[in-house]
Design a protein around this motif. Structure first.
Motif, PDB file in Angstrom:
ATOM      1  N   GLY A  20       1.701   9.631  -1.737  1.00 28.26           N
ATOM      2  CA  GLY A  20       1.840   8.982  -3.251  1.00 28.26           C
ATOM      3  C   GLY A  20       1.334   7.026  -2.367  1.00 28.26           C
ATOM      4  O   GLY A  20       1.383   6.499  -3.298  1.00 28.26           O
ATOM      5  N   LEU A  21       0.578   6.684  -1.598  1.00 26.62           N
ATOM      6  CA  LEU A  21      -0.267   5.729  -1.229  1.00 26.62           C
ATOM      7  C   LEU A  21      -1.953   5.771  -2.490  1.00 26.62           C
ATOM      8  O   LEU A  21      -2.223   6.891  -2.084  1.00 26.62           O
ATOM      9  CB  LEU A  21      -0.215   5.576  -0.062  1.00 26.62           C
ATOM     10  CG  LEU A  21       1.120   5.677   0.554  1.00 26.62           C
ATOM     11  CD1 LEU A  21       0.762   5.089   2.052  1.00 26.62           C
ATOM     12  CD2 LEU A  21       2.387   4.573   0.079  1.00 26.62           C
ATOM     13  N   ILE A  22      -1.740   4.364  -2.446  1.00 26.59           N
ATOM     14  CA  ILE A  22      -3.590   3.650  -3.261  1.00 26.59           C
ATOM     15  C   ILE A  22      -4.029   3.295  -2.759  1.00 26.59           C
ATOM     16  O   ILE A  22      -3.468   2.021  -2.256  1.00 26.59           O
ATOM     17  CB  ILE A  22      -3.158   4.016  -5.044  1.00 26.59           C
ATOM     18  CG1 ILE A  22      -1.964   4.836  -5.337  1.00 26.59           C
ATOM     19  CG2 ILE A  22      -4.263   3.509  -5.238  1.00 26.59           C
ATOM     20  CD1 ILE A  22      -1.282   4.484  -6.683  1.00 26.59           C
ATOM     21  N   GLU A  23      -5.004   3.212  -1.812  1.00 24.26           N
ATOM     22  CA  GLU A  23      -5.396   2.279  -1.657  1.00 24.26           C
ATOM     23  C   GLU A  23      -5.691   0.821  -2.496  1.00 24.26           C
ATOM     24  O   GLU A  23      -5.681   1.055  -4.079  1.00 24.26           O
ATOM     25  CB  GLU A  23      -7.093   2.767  -1.425  1.00 24.26           C
ATOM     26  CG  GLU A  23      -7.697   1.473  -0.724  1.00 24.26           C
ATOM     27  CD  GLU A  23      -9.553   2.112  -0.432  1.00 24.26           C
ATOM     28  OE1 GLU A  23     -10.138   1.105  -0.007  1.00 24.26           O
ATOM     29  OE2 GLU A  23      -9.783   3.204  -0.060  1.00 24.26           O
ATOM     30  N   GLY A  24      -5.535  -0.046  -1.724  1.00 21.19           N
ATOM     31  CA  GLY A  24      -5.006  -1.771  -2.588  1.00 21.19           C
ATOM     32  C   GLY A  24      -3.595  -1.981  -2.614  1.00 21.19           C
ATOM     33  O   GLY A  24      -3.857  -2.411  -3.308  1.00 21.19           O
ATOM     34  N   MET A  25      -3.184  -1.108  -1.853  1.00 22.86           N
ATOM     35  CA  MET A  25      -1.566  -1.061  -2.814  1.00 22.86           C
ATOM     36  C   MET A  25      -1.228  -2.869  -1.895  1.00 22.86           C
ATOM     37  O   MET A  25      -1.637  -2.773  -1.285  1.00 22.86           O
ATOM     38  CB  MET A  25      -0.467   0.010  -2.586  1.00 22.86           C
ATOM     39  CG  MET A  25      -1.057   1.235  -3.554  1.00 22.86           C
ATOM     40  SD  MET A  25       0.307   2.297  -2.991  1.00 22.86           S
ATOM     41  CE  MET A  25       1.636   1.943  -3.403  1.00 22.86           C
ATOM     42  N   ASN A  26      -0.204  -2.973  -2.495  1.00 24.67           N
ATOM     43  CA  ASN A  26       0.694  -4.028  -1.792  1.00 24.67           C
ATOM     44  C   ASN A  26       2.039  -3.547  -0.820  1.00 24.67           C
ATOM     45  O   ASN A  26       2.100  -2.974  -1.488  1.00 24.67           O
ATOM     46  CB  ASN A  26       1.059  -5.472  -2.643  1.00 24.67           C
ATOM     47  CG  ASN A  26      -0.062  -6.131  -3.955  1.00 24.67           C
ATOM     48  OD1 ASN A  26      -0.944  -6.307  -2.606  1.00 24.67           O
ATOM     49  ND2 ASN A  26       0.363  -6.626  -4.868  1.00 24.67           N
ATOM     50  N   ILE A  27       2.587  -4.477  -0.346  1.00 24.62           N
ATOM     51  CA  ILE A  27       3.442  -3.950   1.195  1.00 24.62           C
ATOM     52  C   ILE A  27       3.473  -5.001   1.186  1.00 24.62           C
ATOM     53  O   ILE A  27       3.356  -6.442   1.382  1.00 24.62           O
ATOM     54  CB  ILE A  27       2.845  -3.585   2.120  1.00 24.62           C
ATOM     55  CG1 ILE A  27       2.574  -4.283   3.018  1.00 24.62           C
ATOM     56  CG2 ILE A  27       2.092  -2.155   2.091  1.00 24.62           C
ATOM     57  CD1 ILE A  27       2.027  -3.757   4.392  1.00 24.62           C
ATOM     58  N   THR A  28       5.215  -5.224   1.174  1.00 22.05           N
ATOM     59  CA  THR A  28       6.254  -6.909   1.732  1.00 22.05           C
ATOM     60  C   THR A  28       6.863  -5.991   3.216  1.00 22.05           C
ATOM     61  O   THR A  28       7.026  -4.942   3.267  1.00 22.05           O
ATOM     62  CB  THR A  28       7.656  -6.690   0.741  1.00 22.05           C
ATOM     63  OG1 THR A  28       6.870  -6.750  -0.467  1.00 22.05           O
ATOM     64  CG2 THR A  28       8.354  -7.945   1.486  1.00 22.05           C
ATOM     65  N   LYS A  35      -0.060  10.278   3.945  1.00 13.27           N
ATOM     66  CA  LYS A  35      -0.308   8.219   3.209  1.00 13.27           C
ATOM     67  C   LYS A  35       0.205   9.472   1.733  1.00 13.27           C
ATOM     68  O   LYS A  35      -0.840   8.881   0.695  1.00 13.27           O
ATOM     69  CB  LYS A  35      -1.787   8.180   3.426  1.00 13.27           C
ATOM     70  CG  LYS A  35      -2.394   8.188   4.897  1.00 13.27           C
ATOM     71  CD  LYS A  35      -3.942   7.353   4.481  1.00 13.27           C
ATOM     72  CE  LYS A  35      -3.790   7.250   6.215  1.00 13.27           C
ATOM     73  NZ  LYS A  35      -4.462   8.007   7.069  1.00 13.27           N
TER      74      LYS A  35
END
Length: 127
Positions: free
Chosen positions: A18-26, A16
C-alpha cells in the motif's frame, strides 16, 4: 521557521503493501524529556465553562462493611468531578493541570466521561 516542517528520509522496514515511493508522512518527533500529567482527551468534559475529569472516590469503608456479597462492584462505585486546566493535546492525550492534588494511583474515567457528566448534572447529585 516559516512552515515548522523539516525534510526527513524514512526507511520502512517490513511490509510495504500500500505504500508508494515518495509518499508523505506525518510524524511526531520528541525533542525533550519533560514529563507532564496527561489523560486521554475523551476523559475531559466541559461544564459551565470549566474542564473536569472524573475520579473514583476511595470507597473502602463501603466495600468492607458490605455483608451482601451478591451486590456488584458497579453498584458501589462513587465518582467525583475534579476540575482541571487543559494544556497541549497530541496523539489522543491532553496535558492537564490539576486544581487539587490527587494521590498517586488515583483511578480516572477514561471512556464515557460525557455520559457520567450528563447523568450527574441531570440528577443534581455529586455521585
Amino acid at each position: 521557521n516559516e512552515s515548522k516542517t523539516i525534510p526527513i528520509h524514512a526507511v520502512v522496514k517490513g511490509d510495504k503493501t500500500g505504500l508508494i515511493e515518495g509518499m508523505n508522512i506525518t510524524a511526531v518527533i520528541s525533542i525533550g524529556e519533560t514529563v507532564l500529567p496527561a489523560v486521554p482527551t475523551e476523559a475531559i468534559v466541559s461544564f459551565q465553562g470549566q474542564d473536569y475529569i472524573f475520579v473514583l472516590k476511595n470507597n473502602n469503608s463501603t466495600t468492607q462493611n458490605n455483608k451482601d456479597s451478591s451486590k456488584t462492584k458497579d453498584a458501589e462505585l462513587k465518582l467525583e468531578r475534579v476540575q482541571v486546566v487543559k494544556g497541549t493535546s497530541d496523539v489522543g492525550f491532553t496535558e492537564v493541570t490539576l486544581i487539587k492534588d490527587l494521590p498517586p494511583g488515583t483511578r480516572i474515567v477514561i471512556k464515557g466521561a460525557f455520559f457520567v457528566l450528563a447523568k450527574m448534572t441531570n440528577t443534581g447529585e455529586d455521585e
